[in-house]
Design a protein around this motif. Sequence first.
Motif, PDB file in Angstrom:
ATOM      1  N   LYS A   1       0.854  -1.181   0.000  1.00 24.43           N
ATOM      2  CA  LYS A   1       0.000   0.000   0.000  1.00 24.43           C
ATOM      3  C   LYS A   1       0.898   1.242   0.000  1.00 24.43           C
ATOM      4  CE  LYS A   1      -0.703   0.297   5.018  1.00 24.43           C
ATOM      5  NZ  LYS A   1      -1.696   0.324   6.086  1.00 24.43           N
ATOM      6  N   ASN A   2       0.302   2.395  -0.187  1.00 26.12           N
ATOM      7  CA  ASN A   2       1.014   3.676  -0.224  1.00 26.12           C
ATOM      8  C   ASN A   2       2.108   3.699  -1.305  1.00 26.12           C
ATOM      9  OD1 ASN A   2      -0.557   4.413   2.001  1.00 26.12           O
ATOM     10  ND2 ASN A   2       0.993   3.720   3.447  1.00 26.12           N
ATOM     11  N   VAL A   3       1.776   3.177  -2.482  1.00 28.41           N
ATOM     12  CA  VAL A   3       2.727   3.126  -3.592  1.00 28.41           C
ATOM     13  C   VAL A   3       2.453   4.294  -4.539  1.00 28.41           C
ATOM     14  CG1 VAL A   3       3.549   1.789  -5.561  1.00 28.41           C
ATOM     15  CG2 VAL A   3       2.944   0.630  -3.421  1.00 28.41           C
ATOM     16  N   ALA A   4       3.444   5.138  -4.723  1.00 27.59           N
ATOM     17  CA  ALA A   4       3.312   6.262  -5.653  1.00 27.59           C
ATOM     18  C   ALA A   4       3.324   5.746  -7.087  1.00 27.59           C
ATOM     19  CB  ALA A   4       4.455   7.250  -5.440  1.00 27.59           C
ATOM     20  N   ARG A   5       2.596   6.421  -7.944  1.00 27.81           N
ATOM     21  CA  ARG A   5       2.548   6.013  -9.355  1.00 27.81           C
ATOM     22  C   ARG A   5       3.945   5.976  -9.972  1.00 27.81           C
ATOM     23  NH1 ARG A   5      -0.635   4.514 -12.929  1.00 27.81           N
ATOM     24  NH2 ARG A   5      -0.299   4.831 -15.135  1.00 27.81           N
ATOM     25  N   SER A   6       4.772   6.943  -9.647  1.00 29.52           N
ATOM     26  CA  SER A   6       6.131   6.978 -10.204  1.00 29.52           C
ATOM     27  C   SER A   6       6.950   5.763  -9.756  1.00 29.52           C
ATOM     28  CB  SER A   6       6.848   8.270  -9.802  1.00 29.52           C
ATOM     29  OG  SER A   6       6.919   8.382  -8.392  1.00 29.52           O
ATOM     30  N   ASP A   7       6.741   5.301  -8.532  1.00 28.07           N
ATOM     31  CA  ASP A   7       7.445   4.100  -8.050  1.00 28.07           C
ATOM     32  C   ASP A   7       6.945   2.856  -8.777  1.00 28.07           C
ATOM     33  OD1 ASP A   7       8.933   5.629  -6.262  1.00 28.07           O
ATOM     34  OD2 ASP A   7       7.497   5.328  -4.629  1.00 28.07           O
ATOM     35  N   TYR A   8       5.630   2.781  -9.003  1.00 30.86           N
ATOM     36  CA  TYR A   8       5.066   1.669  -9.781  1.00 30.86           C
ATOM     37  C   TYR A   8       5.645   1.664 -11.194  1.00 30.86           C
ATOM     38  CZ  TYR A   8       1.883  -0.356 -13.185  1.00 30.86           C
ATOM     39  OH  TYR A   8       1.372  -1.029 -14.261  1.00 30.86           O
ATOM     40  N   GLU A   9       5.682   2.826 -11.837  1.00 31.30           N
ATOM     41  CA  GLU A   9       6.174   2.908 -13.217  1.00 31.30           C
ATOM     42  C   GLU A   9       7.650   2.526 -13.317  1.00 31.30           C
ATOM     43  OE1 GLU A   9       5.015   6.880 -14.278  1.00 31.30           O
ATOM     44  OE2 GLU A   9       3.003   6.235 -14.882  1.00 31.30           O
ATOM     45  N   ALA A  10       8.460   2.926 -12.340  1.00 30.76           N
ATOM     46  CA  ALA A  10       9.876   2.553 -12.344  1.00 30.76           C
ATOM     47  C   ALA A  10      10.031   1.039 -12.179  1.00 30.76           C
ATOM     48  CB  ALA A  10      10.622   3.291 -11.230  1.00 30.76           C
ATOM     49  N   TYR A  11       9.245   0.450 -11.291  1.00 30.26           N
ATOM     50  CA  TYR A  11       9.288  -1.005 -11.077  1.00 30.26           C
ATOM     51  C   TYR A  11       8.780  -1.744 -12.317  1.00 30.26           C
ATOM     52  CZ  TYR A  11       8.780  -5.490  -8.685  1.00 30.26           C
ATOM     53  OH  TYR A  11       8.877  -6.822  -8.319  1.00 30.26           O
ATOM     54  N   LEU A  12       7.744  -1.213 -12.942  1.00 30.61           N
ATOM     55  CA  LEU A  12       7.202  -1.817 -14.152  1.00 30.61           C
ATOM     56  C   LEU A  12       8.277  -1.935 -15.232  1.00 30.61           C
ATOM     57  CD1 LEU A  12       4.858  -2.838 -15.920  1.00 30.61           C
ATOM     58  CD2 LEU A  12       4.341  -0.428 -16.431  1.00 30.61           C
ATOM     59  N   GLU A  13       9.090  -0.920 -15.401  1.00 27.17           N
ATOM     60  CA  GLU A  13      10.153  -0.963 -16.413  1.00 27.17           C
ATOM     61  C   GLU A  13      11.162  -2.079 -16.103  1.00 27.17           C
ATOM     62  OE1 GLU A  13      10.080   0.593 -19.334  1.00 27.17           O
ATOM     63  OE2 GLU A  13       8.121   1.250 -18.597  1.00 27.17           O
ATOM     64  N   ILE A  14      11.479  -2.274 -14.842  1.00 33.51           N
ATOM     65  CA  ILE A  14      12.388  -3.361 -14.441  1.00 33.51           C
ATOM     66  C   ILE A  14      11.750  -4.715 -14.758  1.00 33.51           C
ATOM     67  CG2 ILE A  14      13.463  -4.506 -12.454  1.00 33.51           C
ATOM     68  CD1 ILE A  14      13.686  -1.649 -11.199  1.00 33.51           C
ATOM     69  N   ILE A  15      10.484  -4.862 -14.383  1.00 35.13           N
ATOM     70  CA  ILE A  15       9.770  -6.115 -14.604  1.00 35.13           C
ATOM     71  C   ILE A  15       9.649  -6.420 -16.093  1.00 35.13           C
ATOM     72  CG2 ILE A  15       7.503  -7.237 -14.373  1.00 35.13           C
ATOM     73  CD1 ILE A  15       9.123  -7.320 -11.817  1.00 35.13           C
ATOM     74  N   LYS A  16       9.343  -5.414 -16.905  1.00 40.34           N
ATOM     75  CA  LYS A  16       9.198  -5.616 -18.348  1.00 40.34           C
ATOM     76  C   LYS A  16      10.491  -6.130 -18.975  1.00 40.34           C
ATOM     77  CE  LYS A  16       7.062  -2.153 -20.488  1.00 40.34           C
ATOM     78  NZ  LYS A  16       6.512  -0.813 -20.751  1.00 40.34           N
ATOM     79  N   LYS A  17      11.633  -5.684 -18.476  1.00 40.08           N
ATOM     80  CA  LYS A  17      12.923  -6.140 -19.005  1.00 40.08           C
ATOM     81  C   LYS A  17      13.210  -7.585 -18.592  1.00 40.08           C
ATOM     82  CE  LYS A  17      14.979  -1.583 -19.240  1.00 40.08           C
ATOM     83  NZ  LYS A  17      15.877  -0.627 -18.613  1.00 40.08           N
ATOM     84  N   GLU A  18      12.801  -7.964 -17.392  1.00 51.88           N
ATOM     85  CA  GLU A  18      13.103  -9.305 -16.884  1.00 51.88           C
ATOM     86  C   GLU A  18      12.064 -10.353 -17.283  1.00 51.88           C
ATOM     87  OE1 GLU A  18      14.689  -9.892 -13.054  1.00 51.88           O
ATOM     88  OE2 GLU A  18      15.656  -7.931 -13.005  1.00 51.88           O
ATOM     89  N   PHE A  19      10.872  -9.921 -17.698  1.00 50.84           N
ATOM     90  CA  PHE A  19       9.790 -10.846 -18.062  1.00 50.84           C
ATOM     91  C   PHE A  19       9.185 -10.456 -19.418  1.00 50.84           C
ATOM     92  CE2 PHE A  19      10.248 -11.175 -13.520  1.00 50.84           C
ATOM     93  CZ  PHE A  19      10.079 -12.517 -13.263  1.00 50.84           C
ATOM     94  N   PRO A  20       9.981 -10.538 -20.490  1.00 56.23           N
ATOM     95  CA  PRO A  20       9.500 -10.075 -21.799  1.00 56.23           C
ATOM     96  C   PRO A  20       8.731 -11.118 -22.619  1.00 56.23           C
ATOM     97  CG  PRO A  20      11.786 -10.712 -21.976  1.00 56.23           C
ATOM     98  CD  PRO A  20      11.404 -10.880 -20.522  1.00 56.23           C
TER      99      PRO A  20
END
Length: 139
Positions: A80-99
């Motif tokens: 909880k309490n996750v900022a959108r910018s933190d989600y977006e930064a994590y999403l980019e990491i995940i997209k690279k590792e799970f393509p």
Amino acid sequence: MKRLFALTLVLIMILSLVACGNKSGTGINKPSEGGQTRGQEENYTVSTKWPDIDYIPEFKKGKLIETLKDGNDNVFISFKNVARSDYEAYLEIIKKEFPIDSWEGNNEFLGGNEKGSVVNIAYYEDDKILNIQGVKEGR
């Protein structure tokens, strides 16, 4: 349609993790030292700490609410309490590792890696909640 499919997969994974424990008795699990709880049949672990897994990068922002981890290292992790910018930064990491066979929708991502592991992340902007699900090596 893809969103519905992804949400269906999410619900199936959650139900399978929850259904593995507490099949008899009071349904009450008592925390052990270290803040972890074991299901009565010891098929899963509930914790308030990042699980000991090696296939999903750790998310270090927000406040970790709860993790569920089964004996095969399949996980459900909620923040909880996750900022959108933190989600977006994590999403980019995940997209690279799970393509592999990946799908991205509105605040959701589902993808696999070369080892056969799959991750699904969903961000609920109004509530600032991030849910991460992982299935290790195609199990």
